[in-house]
Design a protein around this motif. Structure first.
Motif, short mmCIF file in Angstrom:
data_model
loop_
_atom_site.label_atom_id
_atom_site.label_comp_id
_atom_site.label_asym_id
_atom_site.label_seq_id
_atom_site.Cartn_x
_atom_site.Cartn_y
_atom_site.Cartn_z
N THR A 1 0.82 -8.88 -10.82
CA THR A 1 1.96 -8.31 -10.10
C THR A 1 1.99 -6.80 -10.22
OG1 THR A 1 3.28 -10.31 -10.45
CG2 THR A 1 4.48 -8.30 -9.92
N HIS A 2 1.78 -6.30 -11.41
CA HIS A 2 1.87 -4.85 -11.63
C HIS A 2 0.71 -4.11 -10.97
CE1 HIS A 2 3.89 -1.55 -13.61
NE2 HIS A 2 2.73 -1.08 -14.02
N LYS B 1 4.56 -0.72 0.24
CA LYS B 1 4.04 -1.32 1.46
C LYS B 1 4.41 -2.80 1.45
CE LYS B 1 0.20 1.97 1.62
NZ LYS B 1 -1.27 2.16 1.59
N LEU B 2 4.16 -3.49 2.55
CA LEU B 2 4.56 -4.89 2.64
C LEU B 2 3.88 -5.76 1.60
CD1 LEU B 2 4.81 -5.51 6.49
CD2 LEU B 2 6.67 -5.45 4.82
N ARG B 3 2.69 -5.37 1.17
CA ARG B 3 1.96 -6.18 0.19
C ARG B 3 2.34 -5.84 -1.25
NH1 ARG B 3 -4.29 -6.55 1.85
NH2 ARG B 3 -4.19 -8.35 0.45
N ASP B 4 3.25 -4.89 -1.42
CA ASP B 4 3.83 -4.65 -2.73
C ASP B 4 4.62 -5.90 -3.13
OD1 ASP B 4 5.35 -3.85 -4.93
OD2 ASP B 4 5.80 -1.88 -4.11
N PRO B 5 4.36 -6.48 -4.32
CA PRO B 5 5.04 -7.73 -4.70
C PRO B 5 6.56 -7.63 -4.69
CG PRO B 5 3.20 -7.30 -6.17
CD PRO B 5 3.36 -6.08 -5.31
N HIS B 6 7.11 -6.45 -4.94
CA HIS B 6 8.57 -6.27 -4.83
C HIS B 6 8.85 -5.09 -3.91
CE1 HIS B 6 7.50 -3.72 -8.31
NE2 HIS B 6 7.10 -4.84 -8.91
N SER B 7 8.32 -5.21 -2.70
CA SER B 7 8.40 -4.13 -1.71
C SER B 7 9.83 -3.91 -1.23
CB SER B 7 7.51 -4.46 -0.51
OG SER B 7 7.72 -3.52 0.53
N ARG C 1 4.75 -13.38 -3.63
CA ARG C 1 4.07 -12.32 -4.37
C ARG C 1 2.56 -12.43 -4.27
NH1 ARG C 1 5.95 -12.41 -10.31
NH2 ARG C 1 6.94 -14.41 -9.86
N PHE C 2 2.03 -13.64 -4.36
CA PHE C 2 0.59 -13.81 -4.47
C PHE C 2 -0.06 -14.48 -3.27
CE2 PHE C 2 2.09 -13.97 -8.96
CZ PHE C 2 1.55 -12.76 -9.34
N GLY C 3 0.72 -15.17 -2.45
CA GLY C 3 0.14 -15.96 -1.37
C GLY C 3 -0.45 -15.15 -0.24
N SER C 4 -0.08 -13.88 -0.12
CA SER C 4 -0.55 -13.08 1.01
C SER C 4 -1.87 -12.37 0.74
CB SER C 4 0.51 -12.03 1.38
OG SER C 4 0.73 -11.15 0.31
N LEU D 1 -4.52 -16.67 -5.56
CA LEU D 1 -3.56 -16.23 -6.54
C LEU D 1 -4.23 -15.34 -7.58
CD1 LEU D 1 -1.54 -19.50 -7.20
CD2 LEU D 1 -1.04 -17.66 -5.61
N MET D 2 -3.68 -14.16 -7.77
CA MET D 2 -4.07 -13.28 -8.87
C MET D 2 -5.56 -12.97 -8.91
SD MET D 2 -1.55 -15.00 -11.71
CE MET D 2 -2.01 -16.64 -11.18
#
Length: 214
Positions: free
Chosen positions: A102-103, A112-118, A137-140, A145-146
């Motif tokens: 995430t970090h 940006k939109l792909r920021d996990p907490h945009s 957070r991870f599906g895009s 994942l990760m």
């Protein structure tokens, strides 16, 4: 976490919720209510347990998850690296793989939109709701994942912590009960975790407003 739990989903409130979403939501909503029992279960030993766990887990997140694993700011012997990572696991802020991924995505795609907490996904999403939306957070990220934590995923220890993440809090609760009964559980688990959740709330609040005013 077993793959069957990762893939398990239920639909309500207009979206799909997986196991980790519900796990974190239950903690976030349930722990503050359980804290109401704390004044009736006070002992000095229980208070020191809560303070000790707060310091140990908080330093684990800061030193291990953030500086050592996510940013690779320094290196330490493996026994110390793994010990610090385990301290961070007890904070209930996620497994090493999840937190670091995430970090790293946050720094790679900041605001940006792909920021996990945009902040582009709305104020409440960037403030709190991202905590309860695992696959958002991870599906895009190409459906994987990760995938940005290969340096950690290749290590058996971190895979073990990831797939057994939620069990460690259960084991901690059992150990506290054996050591000091219900007061240790209430203060060592509930009160300590409430403090962690409050700290997370304040941290995300600062981050959210700073991103919104920039």
């Amino acid at each position: 976490m077993p793959s069957r739990l990762i893939n398990w989903q239920v639909q309500f409130f207009g979206r799909e919720w997986d196991f980790m979403d519900l796990y974190h939501l239950t903690l976030f909503l349930g722990v503050p209510f359980l804290c109401l029992l704390a004044p009736f279960q006070f002992t000095w030993g229980a208070l020191w347990v809560a303070i000790s766990l707060y310091l140990v887990s908080g330093m684990g997140v800061t030193i291990s998850y953030h500086r050592n694993l996510a940013h690779q700011s320094f290196k330490v012997p493996k026994w110390l690296e793994y010990s610090l990572a385990y301290c961070a696991v007890l904070s209930l802020q996620g497994s090493p793989l999840e937190w670091v991924s995430t970090h790293r995505y946050h720094h790679q795609f900041t605001e940006k939109l792909r920021d996990p907490h945009s902040p582009n996904k709305g104020f409440w999403f960037s403030h709190l709701n991202w905590l309860f939306d695992y696959h958002s957070r991870f599906g895009s990220y190409d459906g994987q994942l990760m995938k940005n934590v290969g340096d950690l995923e290749c290590q058996l220890y971190y895979r073990f912590l990831h797939y057994t993440y939620f069990l460690h809090s259960v084991l901690l609760g059992v150990a506290l009960y054996v050591a000091g009964g219900l007061p240790f559980v209430i203060w060592g688990m509930v009160k300590f975790h409430f403090t962690i959740l409050f700290w997370v709330f304040i941290t995300t609040k600062v981050q959210t407003f700073l991103h919104w005013i920039e």
